[in-house]
Design a protein around this motif. Structure first.
Motif, PDB file in Angstrom:
ATOM      1  N   LEU A 146      37.769 -19.962  23.154  1.00  0.00           N
ATOM      2  CA  LEU A 146      38.004 -18.715  22.153  1.00  0.00           C
ATOM      3  C   LEU A 146      38.403 -19.185  20.798  1.00  0.00           C
ATOM      4  CD1 LEU A 146      39.518 -16.246  24.584  1.00  0.00           C
ATOM      5  CD2 LEU A 146      37.371 -16.212  23.868  1.00  0.00           C
ATOM      6  N   ASP A 147      37.780 -18.495  20.004  1.00  0.00           N
ATOM      7  CA  ASP A 147      38.300 -18.746  18.532  1.00  0.00           C
ATOM      8  C   ASP A 147      39.501 -18.227  18.102  1.00  0.00           C
ATOM      9  OD1 ASP A 147      35.958 -20.441  18.039  1.00  0.00           O
ATOM     10  OD2 ASP A 147      34.733 -18.687  17.151  1.00  0.00           O
ATOM     11  N   LYS A 148      39.692 -17.031  18.284  1.00  0.00           N
ATOM     12  CA  LYS A 148      40.861 -16.171  18.333  1.00  0.00           C
ATOM     13  C   LYS A 148      41.262 -15.475  19.407  1.00  0.00           C
ATOM     14  CE  LYS A 148      42.066 -13.961  14.519  1.00  0.00           C
ATOM     15  NZ  LYS A 148      41.970 -13.179  13.158  1.00  0.00           N
ATOM     16  N   TYR A 149      42.517 -15.442  19.662  1.00  0.00           N
ATOM     17  CA  TYR A 149      43.311 -14.698  20.877  1.00  0.00           C
ATOM     18  C   TYR A 149      44.759 -14.584  20.486  1.00  0.00           C
ATOM     19  CZ  TYR A 149      44.633 -19.344  22.573  1.00  0.00           C
ATOM     20  OH  TYR A 149      45.168 -20.562  22.771  1.00  0.00           O
ATOM     21  N   MET A 150      45.303 -13.733  21.536  1.00  0.00           N
ATOM     22  CA  MET A 150      46.682 -13.706  21.558  1.00  0.00           C
ATOM     23  C   MET A 150      47.167 -13.484  22.887  1.00  0.00           C
ATOM     24  SD  MET A 150      49.026 -10.719  19.862  1.00  0.00           S
ATOM     25  CE  MET A 150      49.171 -11.313  18.318  1.00  0.00           C
ATOM     26  N   ILE A 151      48.163 -14.263  23.347  1.00  0.00           N
ATOM     27  CA  ILE A 151      48.850 -14.126  24.568  1.00  0.00           C
ATOM     28  C   ILE A 151      50.158 -13.498  24.451  1.00  0.00           C
ATOM     29  CG2 ILE A 151      49.650 -15.289  26.491  1.00  0.00           C
ATOM     30  CD1 ILE A 151      47.604 -17.280  26.383  1.00  0.00           C
TER      31      ILE A 151
END
Length: 181
Positions: free
Chosen positions: A108-113
């Motif tokens: 994924l290019d952009k994500y947040m966990i």
């Protein structure tokens, strides 16, 4: 979603489901639970309030993404007072989140966990005196963002309570599009 399922299962996730980030409720009342400092992390780490920003700022940060994969891991306890088992589960869950992070990074290019409470990357957090040493690896908490986890679990179609003498920890992966191979 098959690729995402494989990543989550390989990391050790018990249950998971997808929600639209526009449907996630952000509540100041949940943040209030952080402010009474039951977990003793409020104002002590970059991954918790107030360092993560206001509930409104957290909402805006999450809503930059279309979807959130809500995931959980269930841990068996000796009994309902098994504090050591709860702490061990909490630490293991953070490892699960790091495994997901490491695997998803190239997909994924952009994500947040988001994870469970606090951060355990450093023996002593630099907050508030210096920047976070590992900003790309530190995961804020769902509750710290103002999300009522029991409601989020219901939205995702997964169980919040998983039986007697168990504890379940929850995380979220916010992302756009699909997970590539």
């Amino acid at each position: 979603m098959e690729r995402l399922q494989k990543i989550l299962e390989t990391a050790g996730v018990y249950q998971w489901g997808i929600v639209d980030t526009g449907d996630i409720r952000f509540l100041q009342e949940v943040r209030g639970m952080c402010e009474v400092n039951t977990c003793r992390q409020y104002g002590r780490t970059w991954a918790c309030p107030p360092a993560v920003g206001t509930v409104e700022e957290c909402r805006e940060r999450i809503r930059k993404y279309e979807k959130m994969a809500v995931f959980s891991v269930k841990y068996d306890l000796e009994d309902s007072f098994d504090y050591e088992g709860m702490k061990a589960g909490m630490a293991h869950f953070k490892e699960v989140c790091r495994k997901i992070d490491a695997e998803i990074r190239s997909k994924l290019d952009k994500y947040m966990i988001l994870s469970n409470e606090g951060c355990d990357l450093c023996r002593e957090c630099t907050y508030p005196d210096a920047p976070c040493r590992f900003p790309e690896q530190a995961h804020g908490s769902l509750e710290g963002y103002g999300i009522l986890v029991s409601g989020l679990a219901g939205q995702a179609g997964i169980r919040y309570i998983n039986g007697k003498n168990t504890v379940t920890y929850f995380g979220g992966l916010a992302f756009n599009g699909t997970v590539s191979e």
